[in-house]
Scaffold this motif. Structure first.
Motif, mmCIF file in Angstrom:
data_model
loop_
_atom_site.group_PDB
_atom_site.id
_atom_site.type_symbol
_atom_site.label_atom_id
_atom_site.label_comp_id
_atom_site.label_asym_id
_atom_site.label_seq_id
_atom_site.Cartn_x
_atom_site.Cartn_y
_atom_site.Cartn_z
ATOM 1 N N VAL A 26 13.062 -60.500 80.955
ATOM 2 C CA VAL A 26 13.589 -59.900 82.176
ATOM 3 C C VAL A 26 12.430 -59.555 83.100
ATOM 4 O O VAL A 26 11.388 -59.076 82.642
ATOM 5 C CB VAL A 26 14.405 -58.632 81.845
ATOM 6 C CG1 VAL A 26 14.852 -57.921 83.122
ATOM 7 C CG2 VAL A 26 15.607 -58.976 80.973
ATOM 8 N N ARG A 27 12.617 -59.786 84.394
ATOM 9 C CA ARG A 27 11.656 -59.358 85.400
ATOM 10 C C ARG A 27 12.409 -58.558 86.464
ATOM 11 O O ARG A 27 13.479 -58.959 86.911
ATOM 12 C CB ARG A 27 10.954 -60.562 86.054
ATOM 13 C CG ARG A 27 9.925 -61.224 85.166
ATOM 14 C CD ARG A 27 8.688 -60.332 85.031
ATOM 15 N NE ARG A 27 7.676 -60.941 84.184
ATOM 16 C CZ ARG A 27 7.568 -60.750 82.874
ATOM 17 N NH1 ARG A 27 8.458 -59.978 82.267
ATOM 18 N NH2 ARG A 27 6.605 -61.316 82.173
ATOM 19 N N THR A 28 11.840 -57.434 86.863
ATOM 20 C CA THR A 28 12.494 -56.585 87.854
ATOM 21 C C THR A 28 11.855 -56.804 89.222
ATOM 22 O O THR A 28 10.796 -57.418 89.349
ATOM 23 C CB THR A 28 12.381 -55.111 87.457
ATOM 24 O OG1 THR A 28 10.996 -54.755 87.352
ATOM 25 C CG2 THR A 28 13.070 -54.859 86.129
ATOM 26 N N TYR A 29 12.540 -56.311 90.243
ATOM 27 C CA TYR A 29 12.014 -56.413 91.602
ATOM 28 C C TYR A 29 12.182 -55.059 92.283
ATOM 29 O O TYR A 29 12.955 -54.203 91.820
ATOM 30 C CB TYR A 29 12.736 -57.502 92.391
ATOM 31 C CG TYR A 29 14.163 -57.154 92.766
ATOM 32 C CD1 TYR A 29 14.482 -56.724 94.050
ATOM 33 C CD2 TYR A 29 15.206 -57.254 91.840
ATOM 34 C CE1 TYR A 29 15.781 -56.397 94.396
ATOM 35 C CE2 TYR A 29 16.500 -56.940 92.173
ATOM 36 C CZ TYR A 29 16.792 -56.508 93.453
ATOM 37 O OH TYR A 29 18.065 -56.174 93.791
ATOM 38 N N ALA A 30 11.477 -54.881 93.379
ATOM 39 C CA ALA A 30 11.540 -53.610 94.106
ATOM 40 C C ALA A 30 12.796 -53.592 94.968
ATOM 41 O O ALA A 30 12.887 -54.285 95.982
ATOM 42 C CB ALA A 30 10.289 -53.439 94.968
ATOM 43 N N HIS A 31 13.763 -52.823 94.567
ATOM 44 C CA HIS A 31 15.067 -52.754 95.224
ATOM 45 C C HIS A 31 14.962 -51.941 96.509
ATOM 46 O O HIS A 31 14.385 -50.859 96.531
ATOM 47 C CB HIS A 31 16.063 -52.107 94.256
ATOM 48 C CG HIS A 31 17.445 -51.995 94.797
ATOM 49 N ND1 HIS A 31 18.208 -53.087 95.110
ATOM 50 C CD2 HIS A 31 18.214 -50.914 95.077
ATOM 51 C CE1 HIS A 31 19.391 -52.681 95.546
ATOM 52 N NE2 HIS A 31 19.415 -51.366 95.536
ATOM 53 N N GLY A 32 15.499 -52.470 97.617
ATOM 54 C CA GLY A 32 15.483 -51.770 98.893
ATOM 55 C C GLY A 32 16.883 -51.366 99.331
ATOM 56 O O GLY A 32 17.845 -51.453 98.564
ATOM 57 N N ASP A 33 16.998 -50.935 100.589
ATOM 58 C CA ASP A 33 18.298 -50.498 101.101
ATOM 59 C C ASP A 33 19.095 -51.639 101.727
ATOM 60 O O ASP A 33 20.286 -51.515 101.958
ATOM 61 C CB ASP A 33 18.099 -49.392 102.156
ATOM 62 C CG ASP A 33 17.490 -48.133 101.555
ATOM 63 O OD1 ASP A 33 17.767 -47.872 100.367
ATOM 64 O OD2 ASP A 33 16.741 -47.434 102.271
ATOM 65 N N GLY B 279 10.725 -73.666 76.291
ATOM 66 C CA GLY B 279 11.447 -73.385 77.515
ATOM 67 C C GLY B 279 11.255 -71.932 77.900
ATOM 68 O O GLY B 279 11.113 -71.054 77.031
ATOM 69 N N TYR B 280 11.252 -71.658 79.209
ATOM 70 C CA TYR B 280 11.030 -70.299 79.704
ATOM 71 C C TYR B 280 12.219 -69.898 80.566
ATOM 72 O O TYR B 280 12.606 -70.634 81.488
ATOM 73 C CB TYR B 280 9.741 -70.230 80.520
ATOM 74 C CG TYR B 280 8.509 -70.580 79.710
ATOM 75 C CD1 TYR B 280 7.767 -69.590 79.071
ATOM 76 C CD2 TYR B 280 8.099 -71.908 79.572
ATOM 77 C CE1 TYR B 280 6.640 -69.918 78.311
ATOM 78 C CE2 TYR B 280 6.986 -72.251 78.821
ATOM 79 C CZ TYR B 280 6.264 -71.245 78.195
ATOM 80 O OH TYR B 280 5.150 -71.577 77.439
ATOM 81 N N ALA B 281 12.788 -68.741 80.246
ATOM 82 C CA ALA B 281 13.983 -68.300 80.961
ATOM 83 C C ALA B 281 13.828 -66.831 81.357
ATOM 84 O O ALA B 281 13.375 -66.008 80.550
ATOM 85 C CB ALA B 281 15.224 -68.479 80.083
ATOM 86 N N TRP B 282 14.231 -66.518 82.592
ATOM 87 C CA TRP B 282 14.028 -65.171 83.113
ATOM 88 C C TRP B 282 15.264 -64.698 83.867
ATOM 89 O O TRP B 282 15.902 -65.473 84.580
ATOM 90 C CB TRP B 282 12.831 -65.144 84.074
ATOM 91 C CG TRP B 282 11.578 -65.702 83.496
ATOM 92 C CD1 TRP B 282 11.158 -66.999 83.525
ATOM 93 C CD2 TRP B 282 10.581 -64.980 82.773
ATOM 94 N NE1 TRP B 282 9.970 -67.139 82.879
ATOM 95 C CE2 TRP B 282 9.573 -65.910 82.405
ATOM 96 C CE3 TRP B 282 10.415 -63.643 82.404
ATOM 97 C CZ2 TRP B 282 8.444 -65.553 81.683
ATOM 98 C CZ3 TRP B 282 9.293 -63.276 81.697
ATOM 99 C CH2 TRP B 282 8.317 -64.224 81.352
#
Length: 782
Positions: free
Chosen positions: A212-219, A384-387
């Motif tokens: 899992v990779r997260t991201y910076a959540h905005g408005d 294999g690479y899965a995200w």
């Protein structure tokens, strides 16, 4: 093992020469046993070949095979893939919508391909000549049986397979991606232990690394979409630079296009070496694409794929991705469930999606696992690479899913009332003991025994069934006398047309009101009944759509935003112009509305009469063809769709009668080719053509005098069911409902208190979008 040694007569049906290790382990169960088989194996390990082996075994015994595909888009792909069976002399038939069904082809088919929904509908109607073919199935292959756990579709698959087993007891071969509780599925299908297979990751053609990779959540949701896109490109970039390929799943068709456009700019910015603009041959091949955006995109090594592309464009994209000419591909979930198109790197950019009927929803765990399973190209990659790219608040949920997998649960309890009503309507359930016997054939029952803490106990289940039955009786779907259960007309209609029970009840109430006072039923009432149906309860209107809705409907309305959106789409479809802001959801909403309109037409026909049903039929045709009300009757002519109808209407030819009068020369002058004009005139001649003969009908009657006269209604055209009604000064005197050839109607002429009597003969066709024929005569009272 060589295919030619195992199945010498069917080697041409397989696109390879040798079975792999996983397939070889299952072959004895498929070929040396007649019992049911359940196989759980990693994605891309070769399960489709097992389906084909099972089909070959059925064909070899002169049987009929049914393949249940999880998505409608995949049924057509199977038809194309399985031309290999056609080449061997077997017929493959994809069963699609009710209107498109060819019963003769279905009956003669050796291989039937259906979605669970189509199979459910067919099994409900198995005793009709149109659908009797479903009881001839000898082998049923369930592709992706873990669909049982789908919130919206799982219960449909469950009851359909249970019903099919009761109807004709076919051999069942169930195939699934890896699932922890494969034994529960085997228990449900009575597959013996020797015929139940659970293959772990050791059988994956390529080992999988998933995280899992997260991201910076905005408005801003729009900006978030691009934040996730850049995160996905960060993940894919090293694999692309290493001459690998990346497959990125996004939530919608439009998103595949927008993500591809933005990625091309970003790839240039990052100076990632990819693309084939110098490849002259590829440049020429790309010119064959019908989609302009795709044509430009593929030359930069970036493609997109979704169910809305033409078949030819999809085939080229798949071919080029397999050949490595495309290194970055954006797709909707269709690729995960059907096409064998693996990539070294798979990224799920969007874990939430917009459903036209449900609003924003989380992607199902099944879809997530299915997509991630596409990572790793056999024969090319060592790993294999899965995200999954998601907000940090969801990260633990997805990590747990990747670590533990997803047990398959039954969803039957969520729709128990509708499915129980269907069984009662079919006559398979006659009392509560029958209900319990029926439940024992379901996956729900097996799962409840396996996980009693999560499901109701048998006593609690019995109580729940009793409550459901009481509700069905109270709402008018079932009658209960001396402990016997009998379906009502309402219950049968709800089952036949696949309706939610709340919708069926609303349709029945509308029809009963119309029967009491037909003047109260108009176009607006019918459209509102559809827009407020339970099937559309979860439709939402985004902020950018509300102005478009207001432009269609005006500002004043008592519907909620979702209902207003549905109503606006239906009204704009009738006018032939849907605002651009509403088009993304218009197709799905329109298709569901047409199904509901067909059902409402049947309710009106049965409970309110042919004239009310005819109104619904005309509205249905207008929505489907985008044609004006005065010209809607043209769509009843075989070969006349919206384009030809509009062309004829512009020349003042608006009815089948006008077509007959204009003849071939008149239609040719209106813009149709001579060959088309001939076919259209012939088809118009096959429609009913009503002539009303008043005979010796008086012009006047003396006050207080009574006189009986006879009016003849004759159909000098094609046969059709019609409703005939006689009124005087708007008051109904007599009705008939019959296939119209010739009918004599007794009409009483009574010299009452009125100065004048207005007699009307109305002929309405409940199954044709023809305007009712109305003929009037006035009689003076002297």
């Amino acid at each position: 093992m060589a295919v030619s040694e195992v199945l010498p007569d069917y080697a041409g049906a397989f696109p390879f020469e040798r079975f792999n290790a996983m397939q070889c382990e299952v072959l004895p169960a498929l070929l040396d046993s007649t019992e049911n088989v359940v196989v759980s194996a990693p994605t891309a390990s070769g399960k489709t070949a097992l389906a084909e082996v099972a089909i070959c075994e059925a064909l070899d015994a002169d049987g009929t095979a049914l393949f249940l595909a999880p998505l409608r888009a995949l049924t057509n792909e199977k038809e194309s893939e399985w031309e290999r069976f056609e080449d061997l002399g077997y017929s493959v038939y994809v069963v699609t919508g009710e209107r498109d069904l060819n019963p003769r082809r279905a009956e003669r088919a050796d291989i039937l391909v259906m979605t669970p929904e189509k199979a459910d509908s067919a099994t409900r109607k198995h005793d009709s000549p149109r659908y009797s073919f479903i009881t001839d199935v000898d082998c049923c292959v369930i592709d992706e049986v873990h669909l049982l756990d789908s919130e919206k579709r799982g219960s449909v698959l469950e009851v359909t397979v249970s019903r099919l087993r009761r109807l004709c007891d076919p051999r069942v071969v169930a195939l699934s991606a890896t699932m922890p509780n494969v034994d529960d599925v085997a228990g449900w299908l009575d597959a013996p232990a020797d015929n139940t297979f659970e293959f772990g990751d050791d059988y994956r053609p390529v080992p999988l690394h998933a995280d899992v990779r997260t991201y910076a959540h905005g408005d801003n949701a729009f900006a978030d979409k691009y934040r996730r896109l850049y995160r996905a490109l960060d993940i894919a970039e090293p694999h692309i630079r290493d001459e690998g390929q990346a497959l990125v799943f996004v939530s919608s068709r439009q998103d595949t296009v927008q993500a591809a456009k933005k990625s091309r700019d970003e790839i240039v910015e990052r100076d990632i070496p990819m693309g084939a603009r110098g490849d002259y041959d590829f440049h020429n091949d790309a010119a064959e694409l019908s989609n302009d955006t795709l044509r430009q995109s593929v030359l930069d090594g970036v493609g997109f794929h979704h169910a809305g592309l033409s078949k030819e464009d999809k085939n080229l994209v798949e071919q080029w991705f397999k050949e490595g000419k495309l290194q970055l591909l954006f797709s909707t979930s269709t690729l995960a469930w059907g096409v064998n198109l693996p990539a070294r790197c798979v990224v799920i950019r969007d874990t939430k999606l917009h459903d036209p009927l449900e609003g924003e929803v989380d992607m199902s765990p099944l879809d997530v696992l299915q997509m991630l399973g596409r990572a790793g190209r056999p024969g090319y990659d060592d790993k294999g690479y899965a995200w999954v790219v998601c907000d940090s608040s969801d990260a633990d949920k997805y990590r747990a899913l990747l670590r533990d997998g997803k047990e398959i649960e039954s969803r039957l309890a969520e729709d128990l009332d509708a499915h129980l009503n269907a069984e009662i309507a079919l006559g398979t359930v006659g009392d509560i003991e029958d209900v319990m016997d029926w439940l024992e054939t379901t996956f729900y029952y097996v799962r409840a025994a396996s996980a009693p803490d999560e499901y109701a106990s048998e006593s609690a289940l019995r109580e729940r069934v009793s409550d459901t039955l009481r509700s069905l009786v109270a709402r008018g779907f079932v009658e209960r006398e001396n402990m016997r259960l009998e379906p009502t007309p309402l219950g049968r209609l709800a089952s036949k047309f696949y309706l939610r029970l709340d919708t069926a009840r609303e349709f029945a109430d509308l029809a009963e009101q119309a029967e009491e006072d037909d003047a109260r039923l108009d176009q607006d009432g019918i459209l509102r009944a559809i827009a407020t149906a339970a099937e559309f309860d979860s439709v939402s209107a985004r902020s950018d759509e509300r102005d478009a809705v207001a432009a269609v409907l005006g500002e004043t309305d008592d519907l909620d935003p979702g209902g207003r959106k549905v109503l606006a789409i239906l009204e704009s479809r009738m006018r032939g112009t849907t605002p651009g802001e509403l088009q993304s959801d218009a197709w799905v909403i329109t298709q569901n509305a047409l199904r509901l309109l067909a059902a409402l037409r049947a309710f009106l026909d049965r409970l309110a009469g042919p004239a009310a049903a005819n109104l619904a039929c005309r509205i249905e045709a207008r929505i489907e063809d985008g044609i004006s009300d005065d010209a809607v009757g043209l769509t009843a002519i075989d070969g006349v769709g919206s384009g030809r109808a509009s062309k004829l209407a512009a020349e003042g030819i608006t009815t089948p009668a006008d077509v007959r009068e204009a003849g071939v020369s008149g239609l040719h002058a209106a813009g149709l080719s001579e060959g088309v004009a001939e076919r259209v005139v012939d088809s118009a001649g096959e429609l009913p053509n009503v002539v009303v003969e008043w005979g010796e009908f008086p012009d006047s009657v003396a006050a207080g005098e009574n006189d009986m006269r006879e009016v003849t209604v004759r159909n000098v055209g094609g046969d059709a069911r019609a409703g005939l009604r006689v009124t005087v000064n708007g008051v109904e005197m007599a009705t008939r409902n019959r296939y119209l050839g010739e009918a004599d109607l007794p009409v009483g002429v009574f010299g009452g208190n009125a100065d004048e009597l207005e007699y009307a003969i109305e002929v309405a066709f409940p199954e044709l979008p023809l305007h009712p024929v109305v003929e009037t005569r006035s009689v003076r009272v002297e």
